[in-house]
Design an enzyme around this catalytic site. Structure first.
Site, PDB file in Angstrom:
ATOM      1  N   SER A   1       0.876  -1.180   0.000  1.00 53.31           N
ATOM      2  CA  SER A   1       0.000   0.000   0.000  1.00 53.31           C
ATOM      3  C   SER A   1       0.909   1.224   0.000  1.00 53.31           C
ATOM      4  O   SER A   1       1.336   1.689   1.050  1.00 53.31           O
ATOM      5  CB  SER A   1      -0.903  -0.006   1.238  1.00 53.31           C
ATOM      6  OG  SER A   1      -1.669  -1.180   1.281  1.00 53.31           O
TER       7      SER A   1
ATOM      8  N   LYS B   1      -6.806   2.343  -3.053  1.00 50.04           N
ATOM      9  CA  LYS B   1      -6.549   1.552  -1.841  1.00 50.04           C
ATOM     10  C   LYS B   1      -6.495   2.450  -0.602  1.00 50.04           C
ATOM     11  O   LYS B   1      -7.104   2.168   0.433  1.00 50.04           O
ATOM     12  CB  LYS B   1      -5.222   0.794  -2.007  1.00 50.04           C
ATOM     13  CG  LYS B   1      -4.645   0.211  -0.756  1.00 50.04           C
ATOM     14  CD  LYS B   1      -5.502  -0.908  -0.201  1.00 50.04           C
ATOM     15  CE  LYS B   1      -5.078  -1.283   1.206  1.00 50.04           C
ATOM     16  NZ  LYS B   1      -5.958  -2.258   1.817  1.00 50.04           N
TER      17      LYS B   1
ATOM     18  N   LYS C   1      -0.717   4.769   8.298  1.00 52.44           N
ATOM     19  CA  LYS C   1       0.048   5.161   7.093  1.00 52.44           C
ATOM     20  C   LYS C   1      -0.906   5.361   5.911  1.00 52.44           C
ATOM     21  O   LYS C   1      -0.836   6.360   5.193  1.00 52.44           O
ATOM     22  CB  LYS C   1       1.063   4.055   6.758  1.00 52.44           C
ATOM     23  CG  LYS C   1       1.722   4.211   5.395  1.00 52.44           C
ATOM     24  CD  LYS C   1       2.240   2.885   4.843  1.00 52.44           C
ATOM     25  CE  LYS C   1       1.137   1.909   4.567  1.00 52.44           C
ATOM     26  NZ  LYS C   1       1.538   0.704   3.832  1.00 52.44           N
TER      27      LYS C   1
HETATM   28  P1  NAD Z   1       4.690  -7.051   7.403  1.00 49.73           P
HETATM   29  O1  NAD Z   1       5.373  -6.052   8.276  1.00 49.73           O
HETATM   30  O2  NAD Z   1       4.173  -8.313   8.015  1.00 49.73           O
HETATM   31  O3  NAD Z   1       5.661  -7.486   6.185  1.00 49.73           O
HETATM   32  C1  NAD Z   1       6.569  -6.611   5.552  1.00 49.73           C
HETATM   33  C2  NAD Z   1       7.819  -7.427   5.280  1.00 49.73           C
HETATM   34  O4  NAD Z   1       8.741  -6.634   4.544  1.00 49.73           O
HETATM   35  C3  NAD Z   1       8.534  -7.889   6.548  1.00 49.73           C
HETATM   36  O5  NAD Z   1       8.685  -9.298   6.527  1.00 49.73           O
HETATM   37  C4  NAD Z   1       9.880  -7.171   6.485  1.00 49.73           C
HETATM   38  O6  NAD Z   1      10.952  -7.928   7.033  1.00 49.73           O
HETATM   39  C5  NAD Z   1      10.038  -6.979   4.996  1.00 49.73           C
HETATM   40  N1  NAD Z   1      10.953  -5.917   4.632  1.00 49.73           N
HETATM   41  C6  NAD Z   1      11.027  -4.644   5.118  1.00 49.73           C
HETATM   42  N2  NAD Z   1      11.995  -3.954   4.495  1.00 49.73           N
HETATM   43  C7  NAD Z   1      12.539  -4.793   3.581  1.00 49.73           C
HETATM   44  C8  NAD Z   1      13.581  -4.667   2.628  1.00 49.73           C
HETATM   45  N3  NAD Z   1      14.272  -3.525   2.475  1.00 49.73           N
HETATM   46  N4  NAD Z   1      13.884  -5.732   1.863  1.00 49.73           N
HETATM   47  C9  NAD Z   1      13.216  -6.897   2.007  1.00 49.73           C
HETATM   48  N5  NAD Z   1      12.209  -7.089   2.894  1.00 49.73           N
HETATM   49  C10 NAD Z   1      11.900  -6.040   3.673  1.00 49.73           C
HETATM   50  O7  NAD Z   1       3.536  -6.253   6.670  1.00 49.73           O
HETATM   51  P2  NAD Z   1       2.242  -6.848   5.926  1.00 49.73           P
HETATM   52  O8  NAD Z   1       1.112  -6.842   6.902  1.00 49.73           O
HETATM   53  O9  NAD Z   1       2.614  -8.087   5.191  1.00 49.73           O
HETATM   54  O10 NAD Z   1       1.967  -5.649   4.896  1.00 49.73           O
HETATM   55  C11 NAD Z   1       2.705  -5.487   3.684  1.00 49.73           C
HETATM   56  C12 NAD Z   1       2.016  -4.416   2.854  1.00 49.73           C
HETATM   57  O11 NAD Z   1       0.675  -4.827   2.582  1.00 49.73           O
HETATM   58  C13 NAD Z   1       1.913  -3.049   3.555  1.00 49.73           C
HETATM   59  O12 NAD Z   1       2.090  -2.045   2.602  1.00 49.73           O
HETATM   60  C14 NAD Z   1       0.489  -3.055   4.110  1.00 49.73           C
HETATM   61  O13 NAD Z   1      -0.011  -1.758   4.282  1.00 49.73           O
HETATM   62  C15 NAD Z   1      -0.239  -3.847   3.040  1.00 49.73           C
HETATM   63  N6  NAD Z   1      -1.460  -4.551   3.469  1.00 49.73           N
HETATM   64  C16 NAD Z   1      -1.484  -5.321   4.597  1.00 49.73           C
HETATM   65  C17 NAD Z   1      -2.671  -5.984   4.945  1.00 49.73           C
HETATM   66  C18 NAD Z   1      -2.757  -6.861   6.185  1.00 49.73           C
HETATM   67  O14 NAD Z   1      -3.879  -7.272   6.521  1.00 49.73           O
HETATM   68  N7  NAD Z   1      -1.666  -7.164   6.857  1.00 49.73           N
HETATM   69  C19 NAD Z   1      -3.811  -5.875   4.149  1.00 49.73           C
HETATM   70  C20 NAD Z   1      -3.732  -5.102   2.979  1.00 49.73           C
HETATM   71  C21 NAD Z   1      -2.553  -4.452   2.648  1.00 49.73           C
END
Ligand code: NAD
Length: 299
Positions: A101, A175, A244
């Site tokens: 997102s 989104k 965010k």
């Molecule tokens: P999360 O924090 O569980 O996962 C993010 C991952 O990115 C982590 O495993 C982290 O180690 C990794 N990461 C961070 N910096 C990095 C880098 N430089 N290189 C490689 N890996 C790196 O977050 P999430 O809940 O999986 O969310 C991911 C995205 O999806 C976000 O943008 C969030 O807003 C969006 N989102 C989440 C949900 C939800 O229900 N969790 C729903 C819709 C959208």
């Protein structure tokens, strides 16, 4: 990976967190070769267990036909896409799909940078939460040139229901706007549910009435019955990630000359909860916070 799976594409997957990990698994199950990278070592172990190929840098994951990003925000996405090894590894005519997102304005800027090297950027953020990611039932909001989007449709269809929202940035815009609405609904639903319970109403009866009436929303149909009332607060979507998205949406509104009066108020309320709660708090924790003594009375 199993020998029976005949991989049609090599897909780089960067960001194997709560969402990325189950999404990568669906791509592997769909017959693709997935080169996955995350900063967290345990994420790489999970990928290997699912039949993927863990790699040890974003650059290695970028040597692919399609590169999927599922990262926290635009700042991380930008850092990854400007990383020297990633830049060197991305082939001309390859497609990067940013499913994080992210901020629509920054997405457009990155698309311009990549286009100079013949690389295509598609934004494809999702809704549906961790459950949707696990079951391949995400709603996917896609932005990009129609011909390029068509090329990645079969990949996106393994993850859920893709809908093209417009040109690059359109997915990220819709989104963020969705989540501003969702967060605002959750706040007012929580105030109403808590007030009703203090008045003596049964919460199940209230939800049943709201869900048949004009007060219904994703908060009354999903969040309160599944994550708040049972007391788990375990939707898998972090409070800070929601905040965010809200800030992205209010900035977008302002950039196009719309004053987000209620949106700004919602951002302030959510910011206070974020300051009080653990950095890892689930976004549904705001319901508990609103009902707790931590919520300043007399606001
Ligand atoms: P999360 O924090 O569980 O996962 C993010 C991952 O990115 C982590 O495993 C982290 O180690 C990794 N990461 C961070 N910096 C990095 C880098 N430089 N290189 C490689 N890996 C790196 O977050 P999430 O809940 O999986 O969310 C991911 C995205 O999806 C976000 O943008 C969030 O807003 C969006 N989102 C989440 C949900 C939800 O229900 N969790 C729903 C819709 C959208």
């Amino acid at each position: 990976m199993s020998e029976s799976a005949a991989p049609s594409l090599t897909i780089g997957f960067i960001g194997l967190g709560r969402m990325g990990s189950p999404m990568a698994r669906l791509l592997i199950d769909g017959g693709h070769r997935v080169l996955g990278f995350d900063l967290a070592p345990e994420a790489l172990t999970h990928l290997a267990e699912a039949g993927g190929t863990p790699v040890h840098s974003a650059g290695e994951a970028a040597a692919a036909d399609v590169v999927v990003l599922m990262l926290p925000d635009s700042t991380v996405v930008t850092a990854v896409l400007r990383d020297h090894d990633v830049v060197a590894a991305l082939a001309a005519d390859s497609i990067v799909i940013d499913m994080s997102s992210s901020e629509p304005m920054r997405t457009r800027e990155l698309a311009g940078e990549l286009a100079e090297r013949g690389i295509h950027l598609v934004d494809a953020p999702v809704s549906g939460g961790v459950r949707g990611a696990e079951t391949g039932k995400l709603t996917i909001m896609v932005g990009g040139e129609a011909g390029i989007v068509a090329r990645v449709m079969p990949v996106l269809e393994l993850l859920g229901r893709p809908v093209r929202a417009g040109d690059v940035g359109a997915g990220h815009a819709v989104k963020a706007l969705n989540n501003l609405m969702s967060a605002t609904h959750l706040w007012v639903t929580s105030e109403a549910m808590i007030a009703g319970q203090k008045f003596g109403l049964d919460p199940e009866v209230m939800l049943s009435v709201f869900n048949g009436s004009s007060g219904r929303s994703g908060s009354t149909e999903n969040k309160w019955p599944n994550f708040v009332l049972p007391g788990g607060y375990d939707s898998g979507f972090g409070l800070r990630l929601m905040l965010k998205d809200m800030l992205i949406a209010t900035a977008l509104a302002r950039a196009v000359g719309v004053e987000p009066a209620l949106g700004d108020e919602a951002v302030q309320l959510w910011s206070r909860a974020a300051d009080d709660l653990e950095p890892t708090a689930d976004h549904t924790e705001v319901a508990r916070w609103i009902g707790s003594s931590a919520h300043p009375s007399g606001h």
